[in-house]
Write an enzyme that holds these catalytic residues in place. Structure first.
Site, mmCIF file in Angstrom:
data_model
loop_
_atom_site.group_PDB
_atom_site.id
_atom_site.type_symbol
_atom_site.label_atom_id
_atom_site.label_comp_id
_atom_site.label_asym_id
_atom_site.label_seq_id
_atom_site.Cartn_x
_atom_site.Cartn_y
_atom_site.Cartn_z
ATOM 1 C CE1 TYR A 22 -3.894 -2.184 0.307
ATOM 2 C CE2 TYR A 22 -2.798 -3.147 2.221
ATOM 3 C CZ TYR A 22 -3.801 -3.177 1.273
ATOM 4 O OH TYR A 22 -4.722 -4.194 1.285
ATOM 5 C CG HIS A 34 -7.292 4.488 0.549
ATOM 6 N ND1 HIS A 34 -8.177 5.550 0.665
ATOM 7 C CD2 HIS A 34 -7.897 3.441 1.200
ATOM 8 C CE1 HIS A 34 -9.249 5.166 1.342
ATOM 9 N NE2 HIS A 34 -9.097 3.894 1.687
ATOM 10 C CE1 TYR A 69 -3.951 -4.165 5.999
ATOM 11 C CE2 TYR A 69 -3.826 -5.032 8.233
ATOM 12 C CZ TYR A 69 -3.378 -5.021 6.922
ATOM 13 O OH TYR A 69 -2.370 -5.844 6.538
ATOM 14 C CG ASN A 105 -11.873 -1.771 8.039
ATOM 15 O OD1 ASN A 105 -10.806 -1.986 8.608
ATOM 16 N ND2 ASN A 105 -12.618 -2.735 7.508
ATOM 17 C CG ASN A 147 -14.861 2.219 4.642
ATOM 18 O OD1 ASN A 147 -16.028 2.555 4.813
ATOM 19 N ND2 ASN A 147 -14.497 1.377 3.691
#
Length: 213
Positions: free
Chosen positions: A26, A31, A78, A80, A126
């Site tokens: 990531y 994001h 993470y 969320n 989220n």
């Protein structure tokens, strides 16, 4: 009542959080621009970040421009579940929600735009949904960094949206985002010295393009 007594108290951040996902796959994705912003602050202010299991994230603290103590956090839960990490820090240090400034990506803002606000909804993000749930309020400042929409995508095309936010910036976009992150550091430093509301006037009025130096 005196004029001074009627003036609203300045909102000065004490904890700055950048949202993102852990794991190297990531790294440098759209994001994860919140992570990149906190890393830029860490470099600029010479505040080292280290994994803190109690806080479920990478955490560091030091002195910020303006002379006050500042805390930096990258939740490693993470996206969320970001609120778990944020709540761990605010509970430990007894920080009020309005002292938490959260930085995250926003597809509804074009590349080069930033938006600083004192409060608001999650807007479908989220990470922010989790933050609001764990802080039990929407009344905390946030800085959104525009990542733009996927080119030619329909609004209801979820697969295209996922590939866009989890994709990486192009070479030209990376150059632009480097300038955006410099601007984000300036905006946050202003919020620390003069309050979030004052910084909003600067942060929300400019578009950062590659032509700037």
């Amino acid at each position: 009542m005196t004029e001074a007594a009627t003036q609203p108290a300045l909102v000065i951040p004490q904890l700055i959080v950048g949202l993102g996902n852990p794991e190297s796959k990531y790294d440098q994705t759209r994001h994860n621009i919140g992570f990149a912003a906190v890393e830029a602050l860490s470099r600029s202010w010479r505040i080292s970040l280290a994994e803190n299991r109690k806080f479920q994230g990478e955490y560091g603290e030091g002195m910020a421009p303006g002379g006050g103590k500042i805390r930096l956090l990258k939740p490693l839960t993470y996206m969320n579940r970001s609120g778990q990490s944020i709540q761990a820090v605010t509970s430990w240090y007894k920080l009020p929600p309005e002292s938490v400034l959260i930085i995250y990506d926003d597809m509804d803002l074009p590349l080069g735009k930033t938006r600083l606000r004192l409060s608001g909804s999650a807007g479908g993000h989220n990470g922010m949904k989790s933050a609001i749930a764990h802080l039990s309020t929407q009344n905390f400042p946030r800085l959104r960094i525009g990542i733009g929409k996927p080119k030619g995508a329909a609004d209801n095309d979820d697969s295209n949206t996922v590939s866009h936010v989890l994709g990486r910036f192009s070479s030209a976009e990376n150059q632009q985002m480097s300038l955006v992150l410099q601007f984000v550091v300036e905006c946050i430093e202003l919020s620390l010295k003069q309050g979030v509301e004052k910084a909003m006037n600067v942060c929300n009025s400019r578009t950062i393009n590659n032509s700037e130096s």
